[in-house]
Design a protein around this motif. Sequence first.
Motif, PDB file in Angstrom:
ATOM      1  N   MET A 160       0.954  -1.492  -0.159  1.00 14.38           N
ATOM      2  CA  MET A 160       0.038   0.247  -0.032  1.00 14.38           C
ATOM      3  C   MET A 160       1.035   1.056  -0.380  1.00 14.38           C
ATOM      4  SD  MET A 160      -3.330   1.270   2.741  1.00 14.38           S
ATOM      5  CE  MET A 160      -3.520  -0.266   2.134  1.00 14.38           C
ATOM      6  N   SER A 161       0.595   2.177  -1.072  1.00  9.97           N
ATOM      7  CA  SER A 161       1.022   3.590  -0.843  1.00  9.97           C
ATOM      8  C   SER A 161       1.498   4.531   0.315  1.00  9.97           C
ATOM      9  CB  SER A 161       1.028   3.629  -2.438  1.00  9.97           C
ATOM     10  OG  SER A 161      -0.049   4.456  -2.305  1.00  9.97           O
ATOM     11  N   GLU A 162       1.971   5.047   0.833  1.00 11.42           N
ATOM     12  CA  GLU A 162       1.869   5.945   1.721  1.00 11.42           C
ATOM     13  C   GLU A 162       0.930   7.286   1.043  1.00 11.42           C
ATOM     14  OE1 GLU A 162       4.979   8.785   4.785  1.00 11.42           O
ATOM     15  OE2 GLU A 162       5.560   6.502   3.736  1.00 11.42           O
ATOM     16  N   LEU A 163       0.178   7.918   2.226  1.00 10.73           N
ATOM     17  CA  LEU A 163      -0.594   9.106   1.958  1.00 10.73           C
ATOM     18  C   LEU A 163      -0.176  10.149   2.022  1.00 10.73           C
ATOM     19  CD1 LEU A 163      -3.419   8.246   4.720  1.00 10.73           C
ATOM     20  CD2 LEU A 163      -3.642   7.875   2.408  1.00 10.73           C
ATOM     21  N   PRO A 164      -0.263  11.231   0.968  1.00  9.49           N
ATOM     22  CA  PRO A 164       0.445  11.668   0.371  1.00  9.49           C
ATOM     23  C   PRO A 164       0.308  13.248   2.339  1.00  9.49           C
ATOM     24  CG  PRO A 164      -1.437  12.176  -0.122  1.00  9.49           C
ATOM     25  CD  PRO A 164      -1.373  11.163  -0.419  1.00  9.49           C
ATOM     26  N   ASP A 165       1.651  14.040   2.196  1.00 10.99           N
ATOM     27  CA  ASP A 165       1.712  14.750   3.474  1.00 10.99           C
ATOM     28  C   ASP A 165       0.461  15.911   3.997  1.00 10.99           C
ATOM     29  OD1 ASP A 165       3.737  13.697   4.169  1.00 10.99           O
ATOM     30  OD2 ASP A 165       5.185  15.570   3.321  1.00 10.99           O
ATOM     31  N   TRP A 166      -0.288  16.279   2.668  1.00 13.53           N
ATOM     32  CA  TRP A 166      -1.525  16.888   2.626  1.00 13.53           C
ATOM     33  C   TRP A 166      -3.409  16.575   3.334  1.00 13.53           C
ATOM     34  CZ3 TRP A 166      -6.317  16.207   0.314  1.00 13.53           C
ATOM     35  CH2 TRP A 166      -6.098  15.515  -0.518  1.00 13.53           C
ATOM     36  N   MET A 167      -3.183  14.989   3.007  1.00 12.48           N
ATOM     37  CA  MET A 167      -4.240  14.169   3.836  1.00 12.48           C
ATOM     38  C   MET A 167      -4.240  14.534   5.223  1.00 12.48           C
ATOM     39  SD  MET A 167      -4.872  11.332   0.659  1.00 12.48           S
ATOM     40  CE  MET A 167      -6.853  10.903   1.710  1.00 12.48           C
ATOM     41  N   TYR A 168      -2.564  14.301   6.310  1.00 14.56           N
ATOM     42  CA  TYR A 168      -2.865  14.260   7.513  1.00 14.56           C
ATOM     43  C   TYR A 168      -2.925  15.420   8.261  1.00 14.56           C
ATOM     44  CZ  TYR A 168       0.076  10.127   6.368  1.00 14.56           C
ATOM     45  OH  TYR A 168       0.534   9.149   6.087  1.00 14.56           O
ATOM     46  N   ALA A 169      -4.185  15.449   9.132  1.00 14.50           N
ATOM     47  CA  ALA A 169      -5.108  16.454   9.518  1.00 14.50           C
ATOM     48  C   ALA A 169      -3.607  17.489  10.432  1.00 14.50           C
ATOM     49  CB  ALA A 169      -5.733  15.769  10.507  1.00 14.50           C
ATOM     50  N   PRO A 170      -3.707  18.448  10.555  1.00 13.91           N
ATOM     51  CA  PRO A 170      -2.651  19.730  10.602  1.00 13.91           C
ATOM     52  C   PRO A 170      -2.889  19.626  12.435  1.00 13.91           C
ATOM     53  CG  PRO A 170      -4.498  20.530   9.875  1.00 13.91           C
ATOM     54  CD  PRO A 170      -4.388  18.804  10.099  1.00 13.91           C
ATOM     55  N   ARG A 171      -3.719  19.140  12.735  1.00 11.59           N
ATOM     56  CA  ARG A 171      -4.355  19.112  13.965  1.00 11.59           C
ATOM     57  C   ARG A 171      -4.754  17.520  15.211  1.00 11.59           C
ATOM     58  NH1 ARG A 171      -6.902  21.952  12.130  1.00 11.59           N
ATOM     59  NH2 ARG A 171      -5.753  23.775  12.092  1.00 11.59           N
ATOM     60  N   VAL A 172      -3.965  17.368  16.457  1.00 11.99           N
ATOM     61  CA  VAL A 172      -4.738  16.098  17.449  1.00 11.99           C
ATOM     62  C   VAL A 172      -5.661  15.596  16.890  1.00 11.99           C
ATOM     63  CG1 VAL A 172      -4.772  14.738  19.106  1.00 11.99           C
ATOM     64  CG2 VAL A 172      -3.042  15.699  18.313  1.00 11.99           C
ATOM     65  N   GLU A 173      -6.772  16.914  17.054  1.00  7.44           N
ATOM     66  CA  GLU A 173      -8.081  16.936  17.141  1.00  7.44           C
ATOM     67  C   GLU A 173      -8.899  16.290  15.271  1.00  7.44           C
ATOM     68  OE1 GLU A 173      -7.003  21.173  17.911  1.00  7.44           O
ATOM     69  OE2 GLU A 173      -6.286  19.262  17.729  1.00  7.44           O
ATOM     70  N   GLY A 174      -8.035  16.561  14.726  1.00  9.34           N
ATOM     71  CA  GLY A 174      -8.470  16.733  13.023  1.00  9.34           C
ATOM     72  C   GLY A 174      -8.090  18.047  12.692  1.00  9.34           C
ATOM     73  N   PRO A 188      -5.481  23.422  -1.101  1.00  8.42           N
ATOM     74  CA  PRO A 188      -5.708  23.258  -2.814  1.00  8.42           C
ATOM     75  C   PRO A 188      -5.474  21.275  -3.446  1.00  8.42           C
ATOM     76  CG  PRO A 188      -3.619  24.556  -2.729  1.00  8.42           C
ATOM     77  CD  PRO A 188      -4.577  24.110  -1.233  1.00  8.42           C
ATOM     78  N   GLN A 189      -4.748  21.026  -2.796  1.00  9.92           N
ATOM     79  CA  GLN A 189      -4.351  19.688  -3.321  1.00  9.92           C
ATOM     80  C   GLN A 189      -6.178  19.066  -2.935  1.00  9.92           C
ATOM     81  OE1 GLN A 189      -2.864  20.799  -0.791  1.00  9.92           O
ATOM     82  NE2 GLN A 189      -1.129  20.967  -0.600  1.00  9.92           N
ATOM     83  N   ALA A 190      -6.647  18.975  -2.144  1.00 10.12           N
ATOM     84  CA  ALA A 190      -7.396  18.083  -2.036  1.00 10.12           C
ATOM     85  C   ALA A 190      -9.028  19.046  -3.146  1.00 10.12           C
ATOM     86  CB  ALA A 190      -8.525  18.508  -0.722  1.00 10.12           C
ATOM     87  N   PRO A 191      -9.500  16.648  -3.398  1.00  7.44           N
ATOM     88  CA  PRO A 191     -10.337  16.716  -4.817  1.00  7.44           C
ATOM     89  C   PRO A 191     -11.869  18.040  -5.054  1.00  7.44           C
ATOM     90  CG  PRO A 191      -9.600  14.280  -3.752  1.00  7.44           C
ATOM     91  CD  PRO A 191      -9.131  15.962  -2.646  1.00  7.44           C
ATOM     92  N   ARG A 192     -12.006  18.216  -5.517  1.00  4.99           N
ATOM     93  CA  ARG A 192     -13.170  19.163  -6.129  1.00  4.99           C
ATOM     94  C   ARG A 192     -14.390  18.608  -5.161  1.00  4.99           C
ATOM     95  NH1 ARG A 192     -16.630  19.884 -10.419  1.00  4.99           N
ATOM     96  NH2 ARG A 192     -17.860  22.243 -10.981  1.00  4.99           N
ATOM     97  N   HIS A 193     -14.444  19.444  -4.373  1.00  3.83           N
ATOM     98  CA  HIS A 193     -16.898  18.484  -3.558  1.00  3.83           C
ATOM     99  C   HIS A 193     -15.700  17.610  -2.703  1.00  3.83           C
ATOM    100  CE1 HIS A 193     -18.412  20.128  -6.818  1.00  3.83           C
ATOM    101  NE2 HIS A 193     -17.807  19.382  -8.184  1.00  3.83           N
ATOM    102  N   THR A 194     -14.570  18.406  -1.777  1.00  4.22           N
ATOM    103  CA  THR A 194     -14.204  17.790  -0.073  1.00  4.22           C
ATOM    104  C   THR A 194     -15.020  18.528   0.517  1.00  4.22           C
ATOM    105  OG1 THR A 194     -12.358  17.528  -1.353  1.00  4.22           O
ATOM    106  CG2 THR A 194     -12.465  17.307   1.089  1.00  4.22           C
ATOM    107  N   GLU A 195     -15.136  17.345   1.502  1.00  2.56           N
ATOM    108  CA  GLU A 195     -16.659  18.088   2.863  1.00  2.56           C
ATOM    109  C   GLU A 195     -15.936  17.797   4.320  1.00  2.56           C
ATOM    110  OE1 GLU A 195     -20.838  17.622   1.305  1.00  2.56           O
ATOM    111  OE2 GLU A 195     -20.484  16.002   1.682  1.00  2.56           O
ATOM    112  N   LEU A 196     -15.887  18.174   4.978  1.00  4.00           N
ATOM    113  CA  LEU A 196     -15.685  18.298   5.998  1.00  4.00           C
ATOM    114  C   LEU A 196     -16.759  18.290   7.107  1.00  4.00           C
ATOM    115  CD1 LEU A 196     -12.848  18.387   8.075  1.00  4.00           C
ATOM    116  CD2 LEU A 196     -13.944  20.611   8.975  1.00  4.00           C
ATOM    117  N   ILE A 197     -16.946  16.083   7.449  1.00  3.09           N
ATOM    118  CA  ILE A 197     -18.350  15.461   8.123  1.00  3.09           C
ATOM    119  C   ILE A 197     -17.045  15.611   9.563  1.00  3.09           C
ATOM    120  CG2 ILE A 197     -19.834  14.368   8.904  1.00  3.09           C
ATOM    121  CD1 ILE A 197     -20.612  16.419   6.178  1.00  3.09           C
ATOM    122  N   ASP A 198     -18.032  15.987  10.614  1.00 11.69           N
ATOM    123  CA  ASP A 198     -17.294  15.628  12.760  1.00 11.69           C
ATOM    124  C   ASP A 198     -15.033  16.044  12.152  1.00 11.69           C
ATOM    125  OD1 ASP A 198     -19.649  15.553  13.167  1.00 11.69           O
ATOM    126  OD2 ASP A 198     -19.986  13.304  12.516  1.00 11.69           O
ATOM    127  N   GLY A 199     -15.236  16.602  11.780  1.00  9.35           N
ATOM    128  CA  GLY A 199     -13.569  16.253  11.998  1.00  9.35           C
ATOM    129  C   GLY A 199     -13.010  15.685  10.534  1.00  9.35           C
TER     130      GLY A 199
END
Length: 199
Positions: free
Chosen positions: A1-15, A25-36
């Motif tokens: 399994m390939s490693e996730l790109p850095d941008w996919m890791y949450a920048p803080r512990v709580e998400g 900007p790297q996130a795919p179009r129509h990315t939503e945030l649900i409960d962090g």
Amino acid sequence: MSELPDWMYAPRVEGWIADDLDHLPQAPRHTELIDGALVFMMSPQRPWHSWVVSGLNTALEGLVPDGMWPEREIAIKLDRLNRPEPDVMVVTAEPDPDRTRYDPADVLLVIEVVSPESVHRDRTVKFRKYAEAGIPHYWIVEDEDGLPVVHVYELDQATSAYASAGIFRSKLEHPVPFPVVIDLDHLVSRWKRAKRAAD
């Protein structure tokens, strides 16, 4: 399994938080945030979904009163950890070409057109979250044998929960949040014409 790109890791512990999406900007179009948690639209959309979303947006443009505007696929910052992106909504905020999101107080009506991958979120998660945020009207559009069926809900202020205001097939005619008359079958008329020709 390939490693996730850095941008996919949450920048803080709580998400993630809602404001993070403006700087991702790297996130795919129509990315939503649900409960962090980031929710990506990974499955391909069917033309049916696109026809219904476009048709509803166009129909609402001809129905909304002055001071209201239909918008499609722009986020609502419900709170710090929730930033969904409805398929269509009617807003009362002034138009702003640089806007990336609306606040719940700006939103009169939210419409979600259900896809196979969004069934649970649209029927349960967003159903609850839009109500808790105080959005007065919520429509859920389902595919019934190729035709759109609209489940209309209104916010019960006493319970802060949605109550059913009707299920509409063929024609949506409802007095709130403003007088609405929409030919639902017309939203997928291209599909119906192609189906008749194939038969």
